[in-house]
Design a protein around this motif. Structure first.
Motif, PDB file in Angstrom:
ATOM      1  N   LEU A   1       0.813  -1.292  -0.050  1.00 56.18           N
ATOM      2  CA  LEU A   1      -0.114  -0.115  -0.227  1.00 56.18           C
ATOM      3  C   LEU A   1       0.839   1.101   0.125  1.00 56.18           C
ATOM      4  O   LEU A   1       1.906   1.387   0.577  1.00 56.18           O
ATOM      5  N   SER A   2       0.262   2.183  -0.418  1.00 52.20           N
ATOM      6  CA  SER A   2       0.922   3.679  -0.483  1.00 52.20           C
ATOM      7  C   SER A   2       0.115   4.550  -0.474  1.00 52.20           C
ATOM      8  O   SER A   2      -1.009   4.712  -0.765  1.00 52.20           O
ATOM      9  N   ALA A   3       0.692   5.778   0.111  1.00 55.48           N
ATOM     10  CA  ALA A   3      -0.227   6.883   0.451  1.00 55.48           C
ATOM     11  C   ALA A   3      -0.628   7.868  -0.582  1.00 55.48           C
ATOM     12  O   ALA A   3      -1.251   8.631  -0.318  1.00 55.48           O
TER      13      ALA A   3
ATOM     14  N   MET B   1     -10.676 -10.471  -0.457  1.00 54.92           N
ATOM     15  CA  MET B   1      -9.595 -10.074  -1.091  1.00 54.92           C
ATOM     16  C   MET B   1      -8.285  -9.966  -0.012  1.00 54.92           C
ATOM     17  O   MET B   1      -8.857 -10.234   1.241  1.00 54.92           O
ATOM     18  N   VAL B   2      -7.342  -9.739  -0.530  1.00 51.30           N
ATOM     19  CA  VAL B   2      -6.089  -9.237   0.326  1.00 51.30           C
ATOM     20  C   VAL B   2      -5.907  -7.777   0.050  1.00 51.30           C
ATOM     21  O   VAL B   2      -6.283  -7.523  -1.243  1.00 51.30           O
ATOM     22  N   THR B   3      -5.138  -7.212   1.034  1.00 47.95           N
ATOM     23  CA  THR B   3      -5.359  -5.640   0.973  1.00 47.95           C
ATOM     24  C   THR B   3      -4.200  -4.950   0.194  1.00 47.95           C
ATOM     25  O   THR B   3      -4.287  -3.909  -0.467  1.00 47.95           O
ATOM     26  N   GLY B   4      -3.009  -5.624  -0.192  1.00 49.80           N
ATOM     27  CA  GLY B   4      -1.843  -4.960  -0.254  1.00 49.80           C
ATOM     28  C   GLY B   4      -0.915  -4.940   1.012  1.00 49.80           C
ATOM     29  O   GLY B   4      -1.582  -5.281   2.018  1.00 49.80           O
ATOM     30  N   GLY B   5       0.539  -4.761   0.940  1.00 48.71           N
ATOM     31  CA  GLY B   5       1.318  -5.092   1.917  1.00 48.71           C
ATOM     32  C   GLY B   5       1.459  -3.814   2.870  1.00 48.71           C
ATOM     33  O   GLY B   5       0.980  -2.673   2.519  1.00 48.71           O
ATOM     34  N   HIS B   6       2.245  -4.166   3.803  1.00 43.40           N
ATOM     35  CA  HIS B   6       2.387  -2.934   4.937  1.00 43.40           C
ATOM     36  C   HIS B   6       3.092  -1.783   4.249  1.00 43.40           C
ATOM     37  O   HIS B   6       2.996  -0.904   4.727  1.00 43.40           O
TER      38      HIS B   6
ATOM     39  N   GLU C   1      -2.127   1.375  11.760  1.00 43.20           N
ATOM     40  CA  GLU C   1      -2.969   2.239  11.653  1.00 43.20           C
ATOM     41  C   GLU C   1      -3.029   3.151  10.425  1.00 43.20           C
ATOM     42  O   GLU C   1      -3.964   3.397   9.886  1.00 43.20           O
ATOM     43  N   ASP C   2      -1.791   3.676   9.788  1.00 39.56           N
ATOM     44  CA  ASP C   2      -1.719   4.045   8.632  1.00 39.56           C
ATOM     45  C   ASP C   2      -2.083   3.597   7.484  1.00 39.56           C
ATOM     46  O   ASP C   2      -2.847   4.084   6.443  1.00 39.56           O
ATOM     47  N   ALA C   3      -1.577   2.240   7.577  1.00 42.45           N
ATOM     48  CA  ALA C   3      -1.913   1.345   6.131  1.00 42.45           C
ATOM     49  C   ALA C   3      -3.303   0.926   6.129  1.00 42.45           C
ATOM     50  O   ALA C   3      -3.797   1.042   5.136  1.00 42.45           O
ATOM     51  N   ALA C   4      -3.946   1.099   7.377  1.00 41.24           N
ATOM     52  CA  ALA C   4      -5.458   0.815   7.412  1.00 41.24           C
ATOM     53  C   ALA C   4      -6.192   1.844   6.881  1.00 41.24           C
ATOM     54  O   ALA C   4      -7.004   1.881   6.050  1.00 41.24           O
ATOM     55  N   ARG C   5      -5.604   2.962   7.201  1.00 36.42           N
ATOM     56  CA  ARG C   5      -6.313   3.998   6.689  1.00 36.42           C
ATOM     57  C   ARG C   5      -6.073   4.359   5.249  1.00 36.42           C
ATOM     58  O   ARG C   5      -6.994   4.856   4.327  1.00 36.42           O
ATOM     59  N   VAL C   6      -4.938   4.154   4.788  1.00 34.53           N
ATOM     60  CA  VAL C   6      -4.828   4.088   3.201  1.00 34.53           C
ATOM     61  C   VAL C   6      -5.530   3.237   2.619  1.00 34.53           C
ATOM     62  O   VAL C   6      -6.346   3.490   1.662  1.00 34.53           O
TER      63      VAL C   6
ATOM     64  N   PRO D   1       1.284 -13.593   9.268  1.00 36.16           N
ATOM     65  CA  PRO D   1       2.525 -12.680   8.993  1.00 36.16           C
ATOM     66  C   PRO D   1       3.197 -13.000   7.844  1.00 36.16           C
ATOM     67  O   PRO D   1       3.766 -12.000   7.398  1.00 36.16           O
ATOM     68  N   ALA D   2       3.299 -14.118   7.460  1.00 37.38           N
ATOM     69  CA  ALA D   2       4.094 -14.560   6.209  1.00 37.38           C
ATOM     70  C   ALA D   2       3.688 -13.867   4.964  1.00 37.38           C
ATOM     71  O   ALA D   2       4.553 -13.901   4.054  1.00 37.38           O
ATOM     72  N   TYR D   3       2.708 -13.379   4.806  1.00 28.68           N
ATOM     73  CA  TYR D   3       1.904 -12.819   3.799  1.00 28.68           C
ATOM     74  C   TYR D   3       1.972 -11.226   4.165  1.00 28.68           C
ATOM     75  O   TYR D   3       1.124 -10.502   3.469  1.00 28.68           O
ATOM     76  N   ALA D   4       2.860 -10.771   4.703  1.00 26.50           N
ATOM     77  CA  ALA D   4       2.781  -9.293   5.088  1.00 26.50           C
ATOM     78  C   ALA D   4       3.382  -8.583   3.940  1.00 26.50           C
ATOM     79  O   ALA D   4       2.907  -7.174   3.845  1.00 26.50           O
ATOM     80  N   ASP D   5       3.686  -9.015   2.906  1.00 26.79           N
ATOM     81  CA  ASP D   5       4.079  -8.422   1.503  1.00 26.79           C
ATOM     82  C   ASP D   5       2.768  -8.052   0.594  1.00 26.79           C
ATOM     83  O   ASP D   5       2.813  -7.344  -0.164  1.00 26.79           O
ATOM     84  N   ILE D   6       1.587  -8.705   0.960  1.00 25.55           N
ATOM     85  CA  ILE D   6       0.248  -8.598   0.463  1.00 25.55           C
ATOM     86  C   ILE D   6      -0.722  -8.299   1.285  1.00 25.55           C
ATOM     87  O   ILE D   6      -2.158  -8.256   0.450  1.00 25.55           O
ATOM     88  N   HIS D   7      -0.542  -8.345   2.457  1.00 28.10           N
ATOM     89  CA  HIS D   7      -1.902  -8.139   3.380  1.00 28.10           C
ATOM     90  C   HIS D   7      -1.558  -7.536   4.658  1.00 28.10           C
ATOM     91  O   HIS D   7      -0.784  -7.471   5.103  1.00 28.10           O
ATOM     92  N   LEU D   8      -2.729  -6.684   5.260  1.00 31.66           N
ATOM     93  CA  LEU D   8      -2.614  -6.205   6.446  1.00 31.66           C
ATOM     94  C   LEU D   8      -3.048  -6.923   7.652  1.00 31.66           C
ATOM     95  O   LEU D   8      -2.565  -6.972   8.811  1.00 31.66           O
ATOM     96  N   ALA D   9      -4.206  -7.664   7.625  1.00 30.52           N
ATOM     97  CA  ALA D   9      -4.796  -8.477   8.573  1.00 30.52           C
ATOM     98  C   ALA D   9      -4.389  -9.873   8.926  1.00 30.52           C
ATOM     99  O   ALA D   9      -4.681 -10.632   8.194  1.00 30.52           O
ATOM    100  N   HIS D  10      -3.514 -10.063  10.057  1.00 32.61           N
ATOM    101  CA  HIS D  10      -3.029 -11.067  10.343  1.00 32.61           C
ATOM    102  C   HIS D  10      -3.575 -11.954  11.397  1.00 32.61           C
ATOM    103  O   HIS D  10      -3.162 -13.008  11.897  1.00 32.61           O
ATOM    104  N   SER D  11      -4.449 -11.413  11.882  1.00 29.98           N
ATOM    105  CA  SER D  11      -5.335 -12.009  13.016  1.00 29.98           C
ATOM    106  C   SER D  11      -6.935 -11.929  12.616  1.00 29.98           C
ATOM    107  O   SER D  11      -7.109 -10.861  12.058  1.00 29.98           O
ATOM    108  N   LEU D  12      -7.582 -12.686  13.111  1.00 29.48           N
ATOM    109  CA  LEU D  12      -9.078 -12.417  12.897  1.00 29.48           C
ATOM    110  C   LEU D  12      -9.823 -11.299  13.652  1.00 29.48           C
ATOM    111  O   LEU D  12     -10.558 -10.399  12.862  1.00 29.48           O
ATOM    112  N   ARG D  13      -9.090 -10.998  14.873  1.00 32.29           N
ATOM    113  CA  ARG D  13      -9.582  -9.728  15.556  1.00 32.29           C
ATOM    114  C   ARG D  13      -9.163  -8.643  14.478  1.00 32.29           C
ATOM    115  O   ARG D  13     -10.007  -7.554  14.313  1.00 32.29           O
TER     116      ARG D  13
END
Length: 271
Positions: A71-73, A102-107, A113-118, A144-156
């Motif tokens: 993700l990019s701002a 979907m997956v969101t895009g990486g961190h 918090e900033d990545a979630a806002r973007v 978390p092994a997919y941190a390059d393509i996604h933000l959410a690594h727990s169900l919470r």
């Protein structure tokens, strides 16, 4: 096959759509989940014909919002992903799909918090288009092994991000089954949940993805299903089968066994 099982095409992603339709018929499937790439390659008309030939409903479509990107701002970076997702929404609506997950895009270099806002800002026009089209946009939990393509690594975190972005949730059981307070998280997630993905995990497996056919591993699947059903889940269960164990057995054979296991479990639980 129990009507709440949705056969996921990821187990035979290298096969043609016609071959997959043959698998659906042999399995007796009534719902299927497709990779968006398969729909794009075959076209909407051919996909609709394949679904009709097998007597199947399209349950969900797999779509990476930012494939292999962080993700990019910079708002200029959002337009191409928006265009791609909007095209997927149009195709999914034409095919009568319930959802796109979907997956969101990486961190990237941002904090969560900033990545979630973007992500929330980037996906907002697509979320509005999906609501107008009657298609649920979902995000899933991924390790978390997919941190390059996604933000959410727990169900919470997935539920929190979905609430922020006005999206739905796809619960991936292999990615969350060890979390604390999971039964309560299921209850919180339930108003947003449109799909549950199922496979198993064998203690000691270290590969990514380390997925096994349901019933072959150590996950307490019966208890997890009981919690989901008690929380009010009414949707489909999607056996997402991928990894070395699935490759060794073969996607169709593994899917057949998964469907048989889930059919028995769902009937035992009165689902």
């Amino acid at each position: 096959m129990h009507e709440r099982i949705s056969i996921d095409s990821i187990a035979f992603m290298r096969e043609s759509l016609d071959t997959q339709a043959g698998y659906w018929r042999r399995l007796g499937a009534s719902r299927v989940t497709l990779l968006g790439a398969h729909i794009q390659m075959a076209g909407v008309e051919a996909t609709a014909a394949a679904l009709q030939s097998a007597g199947c409903k399209l349950e969900s479509v797999v779509h990476p919002f930012l494939p292999q990107q962080h993700l990019s701002a910079n708002p200029a970076s959002w337009q191409a992903p928006r265009d791609s997702l909007n095209a997927e929404i149009e195709a999914a609506a034409a095919l009568g799909a319930n959802s796109i997950y979907m997956v969101t895009g990486g961190h990237g270099g941002m904090d969560w918090e900033d990545a979630a806002r973007v992500f929330t800002e980037a996906v907002a026009p697509c979320a509005a288009n999906a609501r107008a089209a009657g298609v649920h946009l979902l995000i899933e939990n991924a390790p978390p092994a997919y941190a390059d393509i996604h933000l959410a690594h727990s169900l919470r975190d997935t539920v929190h991000l979905a609430e922020l972005a006005g999206l739905g949730v796809c619960i991936d059981l292999p990615g969350c089954w060890t979390e604390a307070g999971l039964r309560d998280t299921f209850k919180r997630a339930m108003p947003l949940t449109q799909l549950v993905q199922v496979s198993d995990y064998v203690y000691g497996d270290r590969c990514v993805p380390a997925r096994a056919v349901p019933g072959d591993g150590d996950m307490p699947l019966k208890r997890l299903f009981e919690w989901l059903l008690d929380a009010g889940y009414k949707g489909a269960f999607d056996p997402e089968l991928i990894g070395p164990r699935i490759d060794e057995e073969g996607g169709f054979a593994a899917t057949q066994r998964a469907a048989d296991y889930l059919d028995t479990l769902l009937r035992e639980l009165g689902a």
